[in-house]
Each structure stands twice: as structure tokens, then as C-alpha cells.
Design a protein around this motif. Structure first.
Motif, PDB file in Angstrom:
ATOM      1  N   ARG A 299      -9.143  29.336 -56.779  1.00 51.69           N
ATOM      2  CA  ARG A 299      -9.437  30.832 -55.867  1.00 51.69           C
ATOM      3  C   ARG A 299     -10.852  30.552 -55.598  1.00 51.69           C
ATOM      4  O   ARG A 299     -11.147  31.345 -54.495  1.00 51.69           O
ATOM      5  CB  ARG A 299      -9.343  31.845 -57.242  1.00 51.69           C
TER       6      ARG A 299
ATOM      7  N   LEU B 208      -3.648  36.407 -50.797  1.00 51.81           N
ATOM      8  CA  LEU B 208      -3.914  35.274 -49.924  1.00 51.81           C
ATOM      9  C   LEU B 208      -3.186  35.588 -48.374  1.00 51.81           C
ATOM     10  O   LEU B 208      -3.537  35.332 -47.538  1.00 51.81           O
ATOM     11  CB  LEU B 208      -3.510  33.838 -50.315  1.00 51.81           C
TER      12      LEU B 208
ATOM     13  N   VAL C 106     -11.050  37.622 -54.448  1.00 55.49           N
ATOM     14  CA  VAL C 106     -10.176  36.465 -55.030  1.00 55.49           C
ATOM     15  C   VAL C 106     -10.231  36.883 -56.659  1.00 55.49           C
ATOM     16  O   VAL C 106      -9.521  35.982 -57.355  1.00 55.49           O
ATOM     17  CB  VAL C 106     -10.549  35.225 -54.848  1.00 55.49           C
TER      18      VAL C 106
ATOM     19  N   ARG D 200      -4.475  38.218 -46.431  1.00 55.22           N
ATOM     20  CA  ARG D 200      -5.879  37.516 -45.802  1.00 55.22           C
ATOM     21  C   ARG D 200      -5.480  36.773 -44.473  1.00 55.22           C
ATOM     22  O   ARG D 200      -5.949  36.729 -43.431  1.00 55.22           O
ATOM     23  CB  ARG D 200      -6.665  36.874 -46.725  1.00 55.22           C
TER      24      ARG D 200
ATOM     25  N   LEU E 231     -10.705  29.168 -52.356  1.00 60.18           N
ATOM     26  CA  LEU E 231      -9.970  30.069 -51.456  1.00 60.18           C
ATOM     27  C   LEU E 231     -11.091  31.279 -50.960  1.00 60.18           C
ATOM     28  O   LEU E 231     -10.819  31.876 -49.998  1.00 60.18           O
ATOM     29  CB  LEU E 231      -8.972  30.746 -52.062  1.00 60.18           C
TER      30      LEU E 231
END
Lengths: 203, 224
Positions: free
Chosen positions: A136, A167, A116, A170, A139
């Protein structure tokens, strides 16, 4: 990372808030590999629905089930819930925050922070960093946990385009591995293929 | 790492990150106690008689300074709702949180009270009784103030409200402790009252975390 794919299904969900019906009789089955976007204007009940799916909130009627387990509360540890509160403590460092929220080892946490883009600020306090960097950190849990159901409330908030792309990658990997992801956003995800559940604002 | 380990590490790091919260109750206690001889009279016989009670009340008030903050920051940041996803019952996490709070904030405060005792020339045997009553009573007081804090979590700027809600429950603890202190100063047996005080704390520490857990859950979103 390997997850055990689970099906998320909800039946006849109804939620009434302050005498206003947010949604009624919502039913859906999300088999492994589903990506669902909950859409709708402000106040339509997106967050409430996501919190009900995460067992943080009780619906007025209806049931939520993960896999074969009937009791939704029993299967709570299958869920990763990211709310729109930051879920990080301002007075602790990035690393300390992450290590508290996941049971992953320190090495995995380091790796996640690298993903991240927080490499080098593991020991910075969250309040010394920008809002986006704090987000972040929250996350980064997506790279630590191995849970099948992701519930992400406005994951794009305060993120720059680069991080949005990371993101989305992912999320695609997670869905590709057989995970389920339910999310909300007011932006337009360009890189994701998802179904949409439209909540209308009933006034 | 287990949930318990992560919990303890985080609480310890929070104490280190917030030294102000750690020292505030101690400063408060010392300040209040140093005002007493100025406001009353510097007569050491008189001070010795009322000193232990003054210290008890001042310590109680000092404890309440941080009580409102117990769950508030974690609630506002959204960390509290993540507790529900840990693979542990909520009351167990509450017990851990309260134990940490007691260990990191309350015990250091109790360790400062002998200094306050010297300032008011409290006799040594009464001072020892005072320390024992504080150690026995503070688990109950911590649990009560936690319930107040958990109940008022949803109200912004609740301030002293949670404490007010719980005040009636503080009364029996103070009455028992005062009984111990009077008996200690006239040299009679204090053990029966200490046993009652300890029983009170054990009951509070076993039952109240359940109630605190329910109150937290209600504030997080009404799911049971």
C-alpha cells in the motif's frame, strides 16, 4: 491534480531472452485515456514488456515513444513504474519511504497515505508492518504523482478486496483525466474497462 | 523538495535506522588494533614504528565491511530502479550516494583512528600525517569499492568478490600512503606525496561515478 495527457506508442518491439523469443513485432498506440492489460501465462514476457515500456530494459529491436519526444529515455519522468519488487526500504518509516519516492509535499503525502488506509502508521517502519501494508505504501505514490503514464506490474499482489476497489477507482480517475495505464494481473478486475494484449508463451 | 535534498535526508535516516552498520567498522578497527600488542610484543618503541601502518591496513579492512552493502538493499527492494525515474543523471545520484557514504560511515571511522594511535603509542606527528592520508585516500577507496559493489550486484551472495575485483586498484593508494608515513616518521617533506594522493582521489571521485552508474544500469536491466 492535473496531468498533461500523452500518447504512449510502441512499434515492432521484439525481445529475445536466452535464445527464446518472448514476443516479436508488437505494435500499439495508446492515446490518452487508454487502459491496457497485458495478459499471458507465467514466463510469457509481461514484466519484460512493462520494463521495456518504462525504459528500464532495452528491447532487441523496436521503439517506444511518449508524446512527441522521440528519445524514450528523455521522457522517463512522464512514467510512474510500479514493479513487483516492493520499492520500499524495510528500515525506514512509511512516510520517509514515500517522501523519497515522490517530490510531492508532506501534506499531499499524508493525504495519499490516508487514501490507501495507512493513516496512523506514517511513522511505523515498513518491516514492522504486513506485506500488504508495505505494498500500500508503494501504491500511495499513485495519489502523489502527476504523471501521465502509469505502468503497474501486478498491482493487486497482497491487497485485500477493499484496497483493490480503491485502487481500481484511482485507475479509473486517472484514465478519465486522460492518463494512460498499462498493467498486468492474474486476477479479474471487475470494475475496470480495458483492452487486452495477450502474450502467448512460445516454447 | 529537490531530488538532492530527498537523497540526503534518506541517507541520514538510513544511518540512524542502522546503528549496527555505523559502529561495526569502529569496533572492528579497535579490536584489531588491541590484538596487535598481544600478538607481537608490548614494546612501545616497536609498536610506535609499525603502528601507523597497522592502523592504515586495519582501517582499510574496516571500510570494506560495509562496502558490499552500498547498493544491495536498494537493489533487492527495487528502490534502485526508481533512481532512473528521478530527473537527474545516474552518475550524479551515484556521486551523492558515495558522498553520503563517505561522510556518514568513513569520516566517523577516521575520527576513531587517533584512539587506535594512542593504543599503539604512535608519535603525534606521524599520527597527524596518518589522519591526513586517510582523509585524502578514502574518497578514492570508497569509489573503488563502490565499483566493485555495483559490478557484483547481480550475483547473489557475492560477499568478498567485489572487493577482490577492486583490490589491484587499492594497491597504488596504499603505496602512496605508506610513503607519506615513512617520510613523516623520519621528518622529511610529505607534501609531494600528499598532493599525488589527493590527485588520485579527485580523479577517482570524478571518473568512477560514471563507471558505477553504467554498472548499476547493466544490473537493473541492460538499458543504456
Amino acid at each position: 491534480m492535473l496531468i498533461k495527457p500523452k500518447t504512449l506508442q510502441f512499434q515492432n518491439l521484439t525481445c529475445v531472452r536466452d535464445d527464446r523469443c518472448l514476443f516479436a513485432d508488437l505494435s500499439m498506440t495508446l492515446p490518452p485515456g487508454s487502459l491496457l492489460r497485458v495478459a499471458g501465462p507465467n514466463g510469457a514476457g509481461k514484466t519484460t514488456l512493462l520494463r521495456i515500456l518504462s525504459a528500464l530494459h532495452e528491447p532487441d529491436s523496436g521503439t517506444v515513444q511518449i508524446g512527441e519526444v522521440e528519445d524514450h529515455l528523455e521522457s522517463r519522468q512522464e512514467i510512474l513504474y510500479l514493479g513487483h519488487k516492493p520499492q520500499v526500504c524495510q528500515d525506514l518509516s512509511i512516510m520517509d519511504n514515500l517522501m523519497f519516492l515522490t517530490d510531492a509535499s508532506q501534506a499531499i503525502c499524508f493525504q495519499a497515505l490516508q487514501f490507501v488506509g495507512l493513516k496512523g502508521c506514517e511513522d511505523s517502519l515498513v518491516r514492522e508492518l504486513s506485506q500488504g501494508q508495505g505494498r500500500r505504501c508503494g501504491l500511495a505514490r499513485l495519489w502523489c504523482h502527476e504523471v501521465p503514464i502509469w505502468i503497474l506490474d501486478e498491482p493487486y499482489t497482497a491487497l485485500d478486496p477493499g484496497m483493490v476497489a480503491i485502487l481500481e477507482d484511482r485507475i479509473n480517475i486517472h484514465v478519465g483525466e486522460g492518463g494512460v495505464c498499462v498493467f498486468t494481473t492474474h486476477q479479474n478486475p471487475t470494475n475496470l474497462r480495458f483492452e487486452t494484449l495477450e502474450l502467448a508463451r512460445v516454447s | 523538495m529537490s531530488v538532492e535534498h530527498r537523497f540526503l535526508v534518506r541517507e541520514l535516516k538510513l544511518v540512524l535506522a542502522r546503528p549496527g552498520d555505523f559502529f561495526k567498522p569502529m569496533w572492528f578497527l579497535i579490536l584489531v588494533i588491541s590484538m596487535v600488542p598481544l600478538a607481537l610484543s608490548p614494546d612501545s618503541k616497536l609498536l610506535g614504528e609499525i603502528g601507523s601502518a597497522m592502523i592504515w591496513v586495519a582501517t582499510l579492512l574496516a571500510l570494506l565491511l560495509n562496502a558490499d552493502q552500498l547498493f544491495r538493499d536498494d537493489f533487492v527492494d527495487g528502490v534502485l530502479e526508481q533512481w532512473l525515474f528521478f530527473n537527474r543523471p545516474l552518475f550524479w545520484l551515484v556521486i551523492l550516494k558515495l558522498f553520503c557514504h563517505w561522510l556518514f560511515y568513513v569520516v566517523p571511522l577516521i575520527l576513531v583512528t587517533p584512539l587506535a594511535g594512542m593504543m599503539l603509542s604512535v608519535p603525534n606527528d606521524v599520527m597527524i600525517a596518518l589522519l591526513v592520508t586517510l582523509l585524502l585516500a578514502t574518497p578514492a577507496l570508497t569509489c573503488f569499492s563502490a565499483l566493485g559493489a555495483a559490478l557484483t550486484l547481480g550475483t547473489a551472495r557475492s560477499g568478498i568478490l567485489g572487493v577482490l575485483v577492486m583490490l589491484p586498484l587499492f594497491a597504488p593508494v596504499i603505496i602512496l600512503a605508506a610513503g607519506v608515513l615513512t617520510r613523516a616518521s623520519d621528518g622529511s617533506d610529505i607534501l609531494p606525496l600528499l598532493a599525488l594522493l589527493g590527485a588520485f582521489s579527485i580523479a577517482a571521485a570524478t571518473l568512477l561515478p560514471l563507471a558505477v552508474g553504467v554498472a548499476l544500469r547493466l544490473n537493473i536491466g541492460g538499458s543504456s
